[in-house]
Design an enzyme around this catalytic site. Structure first.
Site, PDB file in Angstrom:
ATOM      1  N   HIS A   6       0.888   3.490   0.038  1.00 12.82           N
ATOM      2  CA  HIS A   6       0.047   2.436  -0.554  1.00 12.82           C
ATOM      3  C   HIS A   6      -0.923   1.979   0.538  1.00 12.82           C
ATOM      4  O   HIS A   6      -0.804   0.872   1.072  1.00 12.82           O
ATOM      5  CB  HIS A   6       0.957   1.291  -1.022  1.00 12.82           C
ATOM      6  CG  HIS A   6       0.292   0.312  -1.937  1.00 12.82           C
ATOM      7  ND1 HIS A   6      -0.072   0.611  -3.221  1.00 12.82           N
ATOM      8  CD2 HIS A   6      -0.089  -0.991  -1.742  1.00 12.82           C
ATOM      9  CE1 HIS A   6      -0.620  -0.449  -3.791  1.00 12.82           C
ATOM     10  NE2 HIS A   6      -0.654  -1.427  -2.898  1.00 12.82           N
ATOM     11  N   ASP A  16       2.505   7.061  -2.781  1.00 14.77           N
ATOM     12  CA  ASP A  16       2.409   5.615  -2.964  1.00 14.77           C
ATOM     13  C   ASP A  16       3.692   5.107  -3.620  1.00 14.77           C
ATOM     14  O   ASP A  16       3.990   5.466  -4.759  1.00 14.77           O
ATOM     15  CB  ASP A  16       1.194   5.280  -3.847  1.00 14.77           C
ATOM     16  CG  ASP A  16       0.895   3.786  -3.911  1.00 14.77           C
ATOM     17  OD1 ASP A  16       1.843   2.984  -3.843  1.00 14.77           O
ATOM     18  OD2 ASP A  16      -0.290   3.435  -4.041  1.00 14.77           O
ATOM     19  N   SER A  44      -5.583  -1.847  -3.570  1.00 11.15           N
ATOM     20  CA  SER A  44      -4.498  -2.599  -4.189  1.00 11.15           C
ATOM     21  C   SER A  44      -5.058  -3.784  -4.967  1.00 11.15           C
ATOM     22  O   SER A  44      -5.832  -3.601  -5.901  1.00 11.15           O
ATOM     23  CB  SER A  44      -3.474  -3.016  -3.133  1.00 11.15           C
ATOM     24  OG  SER A  44      -2.285  -3.477  -3.737  1.00 11.15           O
TER      25      SER A  44
END
Length: 274
Positions: A253, A225, A95
């Protein structure tokens, strides 16, 4: 280092190839679970994880008053490598950590041996060329109900509820996730300060420079995700020269434990290069 103190933890021997793990916004090193690190270290690799500013035992500022920029968060990994006297490392980011890895690969290619980015976008969730976040996740962004950080159990309830929003359809191990968040909470100088990451001005997009990345590159991405649908990872793999994309079936995610048997060998393979 860079005017701050960062808490760093290592696994394995410094004589082995170094892997620096960089997690996402508001995440301390605890989110790189010890077993994950140990399995990488068995590679053999020298695995390094750390607390971002405002998380864990690293330098922490008052909530709402971070005294740093997004560029400082990008500079911190280089400071860690300098402090450990490591000339070049394999970088693994998730991320926000993936965005940091991409920027380092472009701006400090001499310090980067390979990159692995997971749950990462070439430009962010608002890019009109790529699919937006899921409706359920988008709806949660408007919930400005404050977390009561003075009540540990209530804060953990909220963190777990938010964590679930980012998960895919793989079984969600709530007891394990709660234990992880409880440990991170207990280690933090001020748990509320982790929210400072969301008010730090990000750097400009480097999507137009992804073609400059010349090191081996791996893209891991969950098929479910909700923040960056798989098209974001696939775009990265197209735009970074010679990158490979590996989709993690059922993952959100995240790199959840059920995907480790896929993700860890892939990381060990990409980091076998010098």
């Amino acid at each position: 280092m860079n005017g701050v103190e960062l808490c760093v933890d290592t696994f394995g021997s410094p004589a082995d190839p170094a892997i620096l793990l960089i997690h996402g916004g508001s995440a301390s090193m605890d989110h790189w679970e010890p077993e994950f690190c140990e399995r990488l270290a068995a590679g053999p690799r020298y695995v390094i994880r750390y607390d971002h500013r405002d998380t864990g035992r690293s330098t922490t500022y008052e909530p709402g008053a971070p005294k740093y920029t997004g560029e400082d968060l990008v500079a911190d990994p280089i400071g860690i490598l300098d402090a450990l006297k490591i000339d070049k490392a394999h970088l693994v980011g998730l991320s926000m950590g993936g965005a940091i890895v991409l920027q380092l690969a472009v701006e400090h290619p001499d310090r980067v041996a390979s990159i692995t980015v997971s749950s990462t976008s070439p430009s962010g969730p608002s890019d009109p060329d790529l699919p937006p976040p899921s409706e359920k996740l988008s709806a949660s962004f408007s919930d400005d109900t404050p977390i009561d950080w003075s009540d540990t159990e209530a804060a953990l309830d909220r963190l777990i509820a938010d964590d679930r929003l980012y998960a895919g359809s793989l079984p969600y191990d709530e007891p394990a996730r709660r234990a992880l968040y409880a440990q991170a909470f207990a280690r933090s100088i001020n748990p509320a300060s982790a929210t400072n990451h969301w008010s730090v001005a990000p750097g400009g997009s480097i999507r137009h420079r992804l073609t400059e990345i010349a090191v081996p590159a791996l893209v891991l991405h969950g098929t479910e995700d909700p923040l960056f649908p798989p098209a974001h990872g696939e775009a990265l793999a197209r735009e970074i020269p010679n990158a490979r994309v590996v989709l993690l079936e059922g993952a959100g995610h995240e790199i959840p434990r059920p995907t480790w048997d896929t993700a860890i060998p892939e990381i060990l393979t990409i980091t076998s290069t010098n």
